[in-house]
Structure formats: structure tokens, C-alpha cells
Motif scaffolding. Structure first.
Motif, short mmCIF file in Angstrom:
data_model
loop_
_atom_site.label_atom_id
_atom_site.label_comp_id
_atom_site.label_asym_id
_atom_site.label_seq_id
_atom_site.Cartn_x
_atom_site.Cartn_y
_atom_site.Cartn_z
N UNK A 77 1.24 81.25 37.37
CA UNK A 77 1.21 81.05 35.92
C UNK A 77 2.60 80.92 35.32
N UNK A 78 3.63 81.32 36.07
CA UNK A 78 5.00 81.30 35.55
C UNK A 78 5.57 79.88 35.68
N UNK A 79 5.85 79.20 34.57
CA UNK A 79 6.34 77.81 34.65
C UNK A 79 7.73 77.68 35.27
N UNK A 80 8.48 78.78 35.33
CA UNK A 80 9.81 78.70 35.93
C UNK A 80 9.77 78.76 37.45
N UNK A 81 8.64 79.17 38.02
CA UNK A 81 8.50 79.25 39.48
C UNK A 81 8.03 77.91 40.02
N UNK A 82 8.80 77.37 40.95
CA UNK A 82 8.49 76.06 41.51
C UNK A 82 7.78 76.15 42.86
N UNK A 93 8.46 85.35 48.68
CA UNK A 93 9.59 84.70 48.03
C UNK A 93 9.09 83.71 46.97
N UNK A 94 9.94 83.45 45.99
CA UNK A 94 9.68 82.37 45.03
C UNK A 94 10.98 81.58 44.86
N UNK A 95 10.84 80.35 44.36
CA UNK A 95 12.01 79.53 44.04
C UNK A 95 11.97 79.20 42.56
N UNK A 96 13.09 79.44 41.91
CA UNK A 96 13.27 79.07 40.51
C UNK A 96 14.50 78.18 40.40
N UNK A 97 14.31 76.98 39.79
CA UNK A 97 15.40 76.02 39.63
C UNK A 97 16.09 75.74 40.97
N UNK A 98 15.27 75.65 42.03
CA UNK A 98 15.78 75.31 43.34
C UNK A 98 16.40 76.45 44.12
N UNK A 99 16.46 77.65 43.54
CA UNK A 99 17.09 78.79 44.21
C UNK A 99 16.04 79.82 44.60
N UNK A 100 16.12 80.34 45.83
CA UNK A 100 15.13 81.27 46.36
C UNK A 100 15.47 82.71 45.99
N UNK A 101 14.42 83.51 45.78
CA UNK A 101 14.61 84.93 45.53
C UNK A 101 13.45 85.73 46.12
N UNK A 102 13.76 86.91 46.65
CA UNK A 102 12.75 87.80 47.22
C UNK A 102 12.10 88.59 46.09
N UNK A 103 10.77 88.59 46.03
CA UNK A 103 10.06 89.31 44.98
C UNK A 103 9.78 90.76 45.41
N UNK A 104 9.26 91.53 44.46
CA UNK A 104 8.89 92.92 44.75
C UNK A 104 7.43 93.04 45.19
N UNK A 105 6.73 91.91 45.31
CA UNK A 105 5.31 91.94 45.68
C UNK A 105 5.15 92.32 47.15
N UNK A 106 4.33 93.31 47.40
CA UNK A 106 4.03 93.76 48.76
C UNK A 106 2.54 93.58 49.01
N UNK A 163 3.20 71.98 41.40
CA UNK A 163 3.57 70.73 40.75
C UNK A 163 3.89 71.08 39.30
N UNK A 164 5.18 71.35 39.07
CA UNK A 164 5.62 71.76 37.74
C UNK A 164 5.84 70.49 36.90
N UNK A 165 4.94 70.22 36.00
CA UNK A 165 4.99 68.99 35.22
C UNK A 165 6.07 69.11 34.15
N UNK A 166 7.20 68.48 34.42
CA UNK A 166 8.27 68.47 33.42
C UNK A 166 8.57 67.05 32.95
N UNK A 167 8.01 66.08 33.64
CA UNK A 167 8.26 64.69 33.27
C UNK A 167 7.06 63.84 33.65
N UNK A 168 6.64 63.00 32.74
CA UNK A 168 5.53 62.08 33.00
C UNK A 168 5.95 60.64 32.98
#
Length: 406
Positions: A77-82, A93-106, A163-168
Motif C-alpha cells: 500500500x506504500x507508494x514509495x515502496x517499489x 527487504x524493500x526498495x525505495x527510490x532504487x535503494x534497498x533497506x532491511x525492514x523490521x518485519x519478521x 508497478x508504481x504508476x508515476x507516468x502514463x
């Protein structure tokens, strides 16, 4: 079991008893969850039941458990997560703006398997020991890929590419920094003129988004047929037919390959053919289709526009021993008109780095190219090349000289 799990269990019982379809009756389901949360909150006031978080948070989490994808739903649901991927249950892990980060989800192993099963339910695809890989599309259009042991070392590997729709449209890519206004105008004109375009780039460079934006420039009276491994393209043209590949059955029958889709597409009266991505011998069928005078577009993984052309000369050789470079190289040179290359910069931004013309000539195994736009100092600027087939621009009522001069 925590409070969310208890409420989710009560909601599932009511869903079964009342015959509610969570996929179709979203409003009814939400009202039901809200009622159950209020009732549970009242019953837990004496301390006999574990307490719920705030009502709105509880409703959202219960809906994710019952009708969504549990702990991963917040990232979907988070639009910043790609992109979302699971290497093992304790490493999400998730990627935001092309950069990876480890989440706290277990998660647990059972959580991962249950989530994958739920994700595959709508597509009818499967993953098991006989088929340890699966590609599928989620209801929101995100792409799911799963690999299981013993192909992976110990844990299920899950990847969800949103599929983060930012451009059509091509114009929408300008404020994002992907294109300059002049490049957007030129590419739109090239699509209108019926040039064959190859989009190249690395993983997550924005190839699918650019294909969608190029497709939006297709004249409205044209019929578009798309072929993909898994549905990712979202074509806005009115007259569109989309097709995707199919896995073999448990008996090993019924598989539909991308090669088959391209061949079938030619029997469907297309005015334009769009192939999501070529990876193997289906590139030969794409070249044959484009060589018949049918305008088209496709994408390929490559590190530069010229390497993309080299790859398009190599992949068709996988189709059989009777296919040689003496046929493929001149065919690629005559079929493809433009190569648009994308890349991720150091800050995770997707940018077009070059637009290369293919004039149609080849010397030996080398295809002649000409730079139309190139990167200088991190900026996309006009080079001295011109696209092939200027008469097509004229026939479409477009002034090519003015387009490139602007």
C-alpha cells in the motif's frame, strides 16, 4: 495468539457463515471488520482478552490479514515502496527510490508459504518440487517471482516488483527527470510515424514504464496486441488485446511460450505489436514480425544501446542451428529503427541516457548506429544523428527537422 489474530479468526468465521466474497464485497467486508473490532474492544475491556491497538489501525491490520497479504500489505500500500523481497523469513527487504533497506518485519516459514499460496490463488499458477520457480501477477498488477528449495539453499525466495504508476505518457516522464521535453516530443513523433523501437536497460531501470508511455503515443485508431511472460504492461489504447504465457500442467502439457504468443499475435490483425521483454529465442519471431512491415516495440536487458543491438543479434541464434548470424545481423539492422537506453543513476533515479538510430546498414557482424541524443555531463543533449525513414515522419504530418532542432 495476539488480538489481531483473534479478531481475524472471528472475521473469517463470519465470512464463511455469511457467504461474503472478500475480493468482490470490499465495502461489506470492511463494515464487518469494523463491527467485529468494536465488539472485541468492548469484550476486552475487563482484561480477559488481549487489547487491540487503535480502532483504525486494528481495522487496517485485520483487513490485511483477511483479504490482503498480511504483514506485507503495508508495503504494497506504500507508494514509495517499489519492490519487496524475502531472502529468508527473518529478512524482508524493500526498495525505495532504487535503494534497498532491511525492514523490521519478521515472518516464519509457514507465514511465507501461506502468503505465497494466497498470492498465487488469483492467477491459478503453482510452485512445487516439480516446478520450483513461478512468475505471476498480483491483483494490483505487481509481479511476483518465487523460488523454493532445493533450487534455493534453505528458504523460499520471494520477490514482488510493484508497478508504481508515476507516468502514463511521455510528457509525464519529464518532471521525473527521465526525459527532456525535446526527447519526449521526438519519441512521441517516432511512435506516431511507426518506427520500431527497442527499449534497453538494466533491472528496475524503468523499461516497462517507458514502454507504457511509448504505447500511449500510438495513434488512437490502431489495434495493439501485446505479448508478455506475465501481465505488466498497462496499455491505454482503446483497441488492445493482451496475452501472457502459461505454465505447463502437472502432466507437463499445455505450456504457452512467448514464441507461440508472438506467432498467434500476427493472426489477430495487429496494427502494432508490443512484446514486454525478449530474453531467448522468441527474439527471432519478434524480428520476423517486425520485418513484415508491422510496427512494434519491445524491451531487452542490456548495459548500453549498442550492447542491446549485439544481444538482439545473439538471442535469435538460440532458435536453432539453422539460424546464423549472416541472416540475423542484417535482419536486426533493417528491422530496428531506434534504441532507447535507460539507466539508474547513483541516487536511484531512472534516466534515459541515449537514443540511438539504426540506419539499416551492417558491415560484417557490426551494425551501423548514429547517436540522436546522448548524455554529456549527466544531461541528455542532442547529438548529430538522424532517425531512419524520414518519409514516415512526413507521411504522418510531422516536421522531423523542427522536432530535432527544438
Amino acid at each position: 495468539m495476539d488480538a489481531i489474530g483473534l479478531v481475524a479468526g472471528e472475521v473469517r468465521e463470519l465470512i464463511r457463515w455469511r457467504g461474503i466474497d472478500p475480493a468482490r464485497d470490499a465495502t461489506v467486508l470492511r463494515r464487518l471488520v469494523e463491527d467485529v473490532v468494536v465488539d472485541y474492544d468492548r469484550r476486552s475491556a475487563d482484561g480477559a482478552l488481549p487489547p487491540l491497538p487503535a480502532a483504525d489501525v486494528a481495522v487496517k491490520r485485520v483487513l490485511a490479514e483477511v483479504a490482503g497479504f498480511g504483514p506485507l500489505q503495508a508495503y504494497l500500500d506504500d507508494p514509495s515502496v517499489e519492490e519487496i523481497w524475502i531472502n529468508e523469513p527473518g529478512k524482508v527487504f524493500v526498495a525505495r527510490r532504487g535503494l534497498a533497506e532491511l525492514t523490521t518485519t519478521i515472518l516464519t516459514e509457514d507465514d511465507v508459504r501461506a502468503l505465497v499460496e494466497r498470492m498465487l490463488k488469483s492467477s491459478g499458477r503453482r510452485v512445487d518440487l516439480s516446478s520450483p520457480f513461478v512468475d505471476s501477477a498480483l491483483p494490483d498488477g505487481s509481479r511476483l517471482h518465487v523460488a523454493i528449495p532445493d533450487v534455493t539453499r534453505a528458504h523460499w525466495a520471494v520477490n514482488i516488483r510493484k508497478f508504481v504508476v508515476r507516468a502514463g505518457r511521455l510528457e509525464d516522464l519529464v518532471p521525473l527527470g527521465t526525459l527532456t521535453p525535446s526527447v519526449a516530443r521526438f519519441l512521441g513523433a517516432a511512435v506516431g510515424a511507426g518506427l520500431n523501437i527497442l527499449v534497453s536497460g538494466g533491472t528496475q531501470a524503468g523499461k516497462t514504464t517507458l514502454l507504457n508511455c511509448l504505447a500511449a503515443a500510438v495513434p488512437p485508431r490502431e489495434r495493439v496486441v501485446t505479448c508478455e511472460e506475465v501481465f505488466e504492461l498497462k496499455i491505454a489504447v482503446r483497441d488492445t488485446v493482451g496475452m501472457q504465457c502459461r505454465q505447463p500442467s502437472l502432466e507437463g502439457t499445455g505450456e504457452i511460450s512467448l514464441r507461440r504468443l508472438v506467432k498467434e499475435a500476427l493472426r489477430m490483425r495487429p496494427d502494432r505489436l508490443i512484446v514486454g521483454e525478449v530474453r531467448q529465442e522468441e527474439s527471432l519471431d519478434v524480428l520476423i514480425a517486425l520485418n513484415s512491415g508491422l510496427p512494434g516495440m519491445c524491451s531487452v536487458h542490456a548495459n548500453s544501446a549498442r550492447e542491446a543491438l549485439t544481444k538482439m543479434c545473439t538471442l535469435p541464434l538460440l532458435a536453432g542451428e539453422n539460424i546464423g548470424s549472416r541472416f540475423v545481423v542484417p535482419t536486426v539492422a533493417s528491422c530496428l529503427d531506434l534504441v532507447v537506453h535507460l539507466a539508474l543513476d547513483g541516487r536511484g533515479r531512472r534516466r534515459v541516457t541515449e537514443v540511438v538510430a539504426v540506419p539499416g546498414r551492417a558491415e560484417g557482424d557490426v551494425i551501423e548506429t548514429a547517436d540522436i541524443f546522448t548524455s554529456r555531463g549527466g544531461t541528455l543533449v542532442r547529438a548529430d544523428g538522424y532517425p531512419p525513414h524520414p518519409e514516415r515522419f512526413t507521411r504522418a504530418g510531422l516536421d522531423l527537422t523542427a522536432l530535432l532542432a527544438s
